[in-house]
Scaffold this active site. Structure first.
Site, mmCIF file in Angstrom:
data_model
loop_
_atom_site.group_PDB
_atom_site.id
_atom_site.type_symbol
_atom_site.label_atom_id
_atom_site.label_comp_id
_atom_site.label_asym_id
_atom_site.label_seq_id
_atom_site.Cartn_x
_atom_site.Cartn_y
_atom_site.Cartn_z
ATOM 1 N N ARG A 155 60.598 49.703 17.684
ATOM 2 C CA ARG A 155 59.706 50.115 19.107
ATOM 3 C C ARG A 155 58.793 48.224 18.925
ATOM 4 O O ARG A 155 58.339 48.032 20.750
ATOM 5 C CB ARG A 155 59.286 51.087 18.782
ATOM 6 C CG ARG A 155 57.263 51.101 19.599
ATOM 7 C CD ARG A 155 57.090 52.026 18.977
ATOM 8 N NE ARG A 155 56.694 52.965 18.409
ATOM 9 C CZ ARG A 155 55.948 53.189 16.936
ATOM 10 N NH1 ARG A 155 55.353 52.194 16.473
ATOM 11 N NH2 ARG A 155 56.722 53.886 16.287
ATOM 12 N N TYR B 88 49.537 51.157 45.404
ATOM 13 C CA TYR B 88 50.765 51.655 44.864
ATOM 14 C C TYR B 88 50.512 53.457 44.788
ATOM 15 O O TYR B 88 49.345 53.452 43.714
ATOM 16 C CB TYR B 88 52.139 51.774 44.034
ATOM 17 C CG TYR B 88 52.980 53.036 43.198
ATOM 18 C CD1 TYR B 88 54.005 53.558 44.513
ATOM 19 C CD2 TYR B 88 52.466 53.085 41.891
ATOM 20 C CE1 TYR B 88 54.880 54.468 43.638
ATOM 21 C CE2 TYR B 88 53.284 54.239 41.758
ATOM 22 C CZ TYR B 88 54.410 54.596 42.238
ATOM 23 O OH TYR B 88 55.699 55.697 42.061
ATOM 24 N N ASP C 26 49.296 43.455 40.565
ATOM 25 C CA ASP C 26 50.141 44.092 40.485
ATOM 26 C C ASP C 26 51.103 43.165 41.307
ATOM 27 O O ASP C 26 51.126 42.536 43.008
ATOM 28 C CB ASP C 26 50.287 44.925 41.121
ATOM 29 C CG ASP C 26 51.501 46.354 41.315
ATOM 30 O OD1 ASP C 26 53.064 45.361 41.306
ATOM 31 O OD2 ASP C 26 51.295 47.128 40.645
ATOM 32 N N LYS D 181 61.840 47.402 40.874
ATOM 33 C CA LYS D 181 61.623 47.180 42.329
ATOM 34 C C LYS D 181 62.625 45.919 42.309
ATOM 35 O O LYS D 181 63.901 45.666 41.897
ATOM 36 C CB LYS D 181 60.716 46.995 43.338
ATOM 37 C CG LYS D 181 60.074 47.700 42.527
ATOM 38 C CD LYS D 181 60.259 49.588 42.916
ATOM 39 C CE LYS D 181 59.490 50.704 42.334
ATOM 40 N NZ LYS D 181 58.838 50.782 42.131
HETATM 41 N N1 PLP Z 1 53.270 49.024 41.225
HETATM 42 C C1 PLP Z 1 54.163 49.024 42.561
HETATM 43 C C2 PLP Z 1 53.969 48.029 43.985
HETATM 44 C C3 PLP Z 1 54.858 49.832 42.952
HETATM 45 O O1 PLP Z 1 55.212 50.046 43.918
HETATM 46 C C4 PLP Z 1 55.344 50.835 41.652
HETATM 47 C C5 PLP Z 1 56.497 51.125 41.869
HETATM 48 O O2 PLP Z 1 56.781 52.474 43.107
HETATM 49 C C6 PLP Z 1 54.793 51.005 40.598
HETATM 50 C C7 PLP Z 1 54.247 49.990 40.093
HETATM 51 C C8 PLP Z 1 55.647 51.998 39.209
HETATM 52 O O3 PLP Z 1 56.547 50.977 38.615
HETATM 53 P P1 PLP Z 1 57.585 52.588 38.059
HETATM 54 O O4 PLP Z 1 57.945 53.341 39.383
HETATM 55 O O5 PLP Z 1 58.725 51.249 37.582
HETATM 56 O O6 PLP Z 1 56.910 53.105 37.067
#
Ligand code: PLP
Length: 383
Positions: A46, A98, A170, A195
């Site tokens: 971990r 998101y 992000d 992604k």
């Molecule tokens: N940030 C963005 C821009 C996203 O599109 C997503 C998921 O679609 C996330 C964060 C969250 O990621 P995860 O689905 O890997 O938890």
């Protein structure tokens, strides 16, 4: 070292024991110690695992960061950054993010006494005006999900620095191939590696990269204390995807450009959101801070929800699904899918309307993709 070389080699030297060219999947929870407290840097998985360390090192190098941490998902990575905060703290957040980020902030962290102000971060003056003495974090996405708005990273970092507030970005949509927010003054970069970085829609993961040792140490503490870590197998899969990020992104972008251009000319389409289009309001910002415009294209249909249904049922190559960034093309209806957790009035005020579709343009043959979309759009009845 340039980008593609780093993606293939950093953190991934041949295994010193066997010479294995690919970092092994260290499927172990614990490690032998020579004597109490004496070990080779690994004591419990971990806390640290060699396959995860390889991924963390490689991702950090691609974001020009000295420090990297990998997580079990993008949401776990986001959550680890929010662990920097305490009750009574305040966050300024870009309003087009998101849906799961909205849900995490609004439904989870707000209950712990953290306050959020949502602003259109494509206007830096609104971010500045939202600051309070209690503000401890500025959080944005750029390009944003799903409307592909552009946030001027240099302008927001000026605001954050003069207020002494960490600035987190992000960078999932742009990827480090097209954009490095730390180079524009951000303090923290977050990725959903699920992604483009993983790139094959077969693994969920997240990452946090930073050049600030103080932030790294605190987030690392929480990585271990909260425990949202990826498995060694997931790290290995992500590393495998990462090796081809550069070539994939070039093709994603080339096809996305053509798709965006085709959409602007189709009678069924109302608005097209793609930062690479000269008429996009954020085009100049994108051209300055990005090295390419990415593979995501959103558009609204004149016929609203009914037209969105026709198009999403009419496509054969684009799959109607959540997520993005894989080699295969996906179509998403944000209102019923990724952004369903945002209340209707809030969503619509932000422009996430029933007739909005978001495309993750994959790396299949460009002509096949254009034909597929064209056929589906042609089936929308004339108003
Ligand atoms: N940030 C963005 C821009 C996203 O599109 C997503 C998921 O679609 C996330 C964060 C969250 O990621 P995860 O689905 O890997 O938890």
């Amino acid at each position: 070292m340039k980008f593609s070389t780093k993606a293939i080699h950093v953190g991934q030297a041949p295994d010193p024991t066997t010479g294995a060219v690919i970092p092994p999947i260290y499927a172990t929870s614990t490690y032998a110690q020579a004597s109490p407290g004496v070990h080779s840097g690994f004591d419990y998985s971990r806390t640290a695992n060699p396959t995860r360390s390889a991924l963390e090192e490689c991702l950090a190098s691609l974001e020009n960061a000295p420090f990297g941490l990998a997580f079990a998902s993008g949401v776990a990575a986001t959550s680890a950054v929010l662990n920097l905060l305490s009750a009574g703290d305040h966050v300024v957040v870009g309003d087009d993010v998101y849906g799961g980020t909205f849900r995490l902030f609004d439904k989870v962290f707000r209950r712990y006494g953290i306050e959020f102000t949502w602003v259109d971060a494509s206007r830096p003056e609104l971010v500045e005006a939202a600051l309070r003495p209690q503000t401890r974090l500025i959080w944005v996405e750029t390009p944003t999900n799903p409307l592909l708005k552009l946030v001027d990273l240099e302008a927001i970092s000026r605001v954050s620095k003069s207020a002494g507030v960490p600035f987190a970005v992000d960078n999932t949509f742009a990827t480090p191939y097209f954009q490095n927010p730390l180079d524009w003054g951000a303090d923290i970069v977050v990725h959903s590696t699920t992604k483009y970085i993983g790139g094959h829609s077969d693994v969920v993961g997240g990452a946090v990269l930073t050049h600030r040792e103080d932030l790294y140490q605190t987030i690392k503490f929480h990585q271990n204390a909260v425990g949202g870590i990826p498995s060694p197998f997931d790290c290995w899969l992500t590393l495998r995807g990462l090796k081809t990020l550069a070539v994939r992104m070039r093709q994603h972008e080339a096809s996305a450009r053509r798709v965006a251009e085709m959409l602007t000319e189709h009678r069924a389409v109302d608005k097209v959101f793609y930062p690479g289009l000269p008429q996009h309001p954020g085009h100049a910002v994108a051209a300055r801070q990005m090295r390419g415009f990415g593979g995501m294209v959103s558009f609204t249909l004149r016929g609203g929800f009914a037209a969105a249904q026709t198009v999403s049922q009419g496509v054969r190559l684009f799959t109607l699904a959540e997520s993005l960034g894989g080699v295969e093309s996906l179509m998403c209806h944000p209102v019923t899918m990724t952004h369903g957790s945002i209340p209707k009035d809030v969503r619509e005020a932000r422009g996430v309307v029933d007739g909005l579709l978001r495309l993750s343009v994959g790396i299949e043959d460009e002509e096949d993709l254009l034909t597929d979309l064209q056929n589906a759009l042609d089936a929308v009845p004339m108003a």
